[in-house]
Write a protein that holds these residues in place. Sequence first.
Motif, mmCIF file in Angstrom:
data_model
loop_
_atom_site.group_PDB
_atom_site.id
_atom_site.type_symbol
_atom_site.label_atom_id
_atom_site.label_comp_id
_atom_site.label_asym_id
_atom_site.label_seq_id
_atom_site.Cartn_x
_atom_site.Cartn_y
_atom_site.Cartn_z
ATOM 1 N N SER A 38 -12.184 -3.653 1.014
ATOM 2 C CA SER A 38 -11.450 -3.041 -0.309
ATOM 3 C C SER A 38 -13.391 -3.603 -1.692
ATOM 4 O O SER A 38 -12.507 -3.121 -2.367
ATOM 5 C CB SER A 38 -10.780 -3.735 -0.947
ATOM 6 N N GLU A 47 -1.146 -3.980 -3.402
ATOM 7 C CA GLU A 47 -1.287 -2.306 -4.208
ATOM 8 C C GLU A 47 -2.631 -2.719 -4.302
ATOM 9 O O GLU A 47 -3.749 -3.543 -4.451
ATOM 10 C CB GLU A 47 -0.865 -2.270 -5.109
ATOM 11 N N SER A 48 -3.251 -1.483 -3.875
ATOM 12 C CA SER A 48 -5.016 -0.955 -3.623
ATOM 13 C C SER A 48 -4.736 -0.594 -5.060
ATOM 14 O O SER A 48 -3.643 0.021 -5.932
ATOM 15 C CB SER A 48 -5.447 -0.017 -3.322
ATOM 16 N N THR A 49 -6.493 -0.761 -6.026
ATOM 17 C CA THR A 49 -5.845 -0.248 -7.779
ATOM 18 C C THR A 49 -6.726 0.774 -7.905
ATOM 19 O O THR A 49 -7.249 0.968 -6.666
ATOM 20 C CB THR A 49 -6.273 -1.678 -8.456
ATOM 21 N N TYR A 104 -10.713 1.489 -7.067
ATOM 22 C CA TYR A 104 -10.756 1.743 -5.407
ATOM 23 C C TYR A 104 -10.487 2.729 -4.806
ATOM 24 O O TYR A 104 -10.973 3.561 -4.217
ATOM 25 C CB TYR A 104 -9.563 0.632 -4.071
ATOM 26 N N THR A 114 -10.173 -4.189 -6.809
ATOM 27 C CA THR A 114 -9.242 -3.399 -6.620
ATOM 28 C C THR A 114 -8.813 -3.322 -5.126
ATOM 29 O O THR A 114 -7.620 -2.160 -4.951
ATOM 30 C CB THR A 114 -10.616 -3.057 -5.098
ATOM 31 N N LEU A 115 -8.167 -4.717 -5.216
ATOM 32 C CA LEU A 115 -6.917 -5.262 -4.563
ATOM 33 C C LEU A 115 -5.318 -5.981 -5.469
ATOM 34 O O LEU A 115 -6.292 -7.171 -5.977
ATOM 35 C CB LEU A 115 -6.995 -6.151 -3.699
ATOM 36 N N GLN A 172 0.818 -0.921 -0.104
ATOM 37 C CA GLN A 172 0.200 0.231 0.224
ATOM 38 C C GLN A 172 0.544 0.900 -0.303
ATOM 39 O O GLN A 172 0.346 2.157 0.869
ATOM 40 C CB GLN A 172 -1.264 0.193 1.582
#
Length: 241
Positions: free
Chosen positions: A202, A150-152, A155, A227-228, A121
């Motif tokens: 998420s 990671e969050s995309t 998100y 989203t992840l 993150q």
Amino acid sequence: MNYMSDNYVEETRFGLWFLRSRTWQHYVLRVAINDLRSLFSEALPENPVLLDAGCGQGKSFSLLRDAFAPGRLIGIDADPQSLNQSREEAVRQGMNVELLGSDCARLDLADASVDLVFCHQTFHHLVEQESALAEFYRVLKPGGYLLFAESTEAYIDTWVIRWLFRHPMQVQKSAAQYLDMIRRQGFAFSAQNVSYPYLWWSRAKDFGLLERLGLSKPKPFGEREETLVNVVARKPVEGVQ
């Protein structure tokens, strides 16, 4: 505040508080580290040199110790206040952690000096993403691993996240784009080294509230925008792919 990056995006007060919360430690950090550990195709390195890229307030330190048993743990962050809090956290945990004030795009570490780079993150906060990834590749030993979680953009670019946190929106990417970037840098991984967690926090619109109330059903993999994304990617040994 004199940040150690010309492109640093200052976090909100809420964001800094959240990074100290039990929710962050238990439902985000712990879950990601356990998932990353499960994505290894080979045995874990013994007594690795582990770099925590964007260590924040140091809440990852004890979890990384328990999961990977590093012989040497290095934490870097561009925020001096976060580094001070990381230092205090290391003392509380009775851990020896080397802390460096640094921009991820310009690491003050020798070539091929690290076995594991943990980047959780952090990447969606970085403006110079290509340079940071090149630096991760440079400091990793041949055969070393990037642990990327990671969050995309699906998100990060939602009204609630944009309201509560601060991010450089121009660099946000999809899961596929992050994986492509990692491959283009030269890292190797296969489908078994990648996961797409679909966690309650998420859910891009409502944090899974409607699902918990029984008012909607989760979309299956392949029918939702992820989203992840988590991946364990290896720097190839010379002559071996």
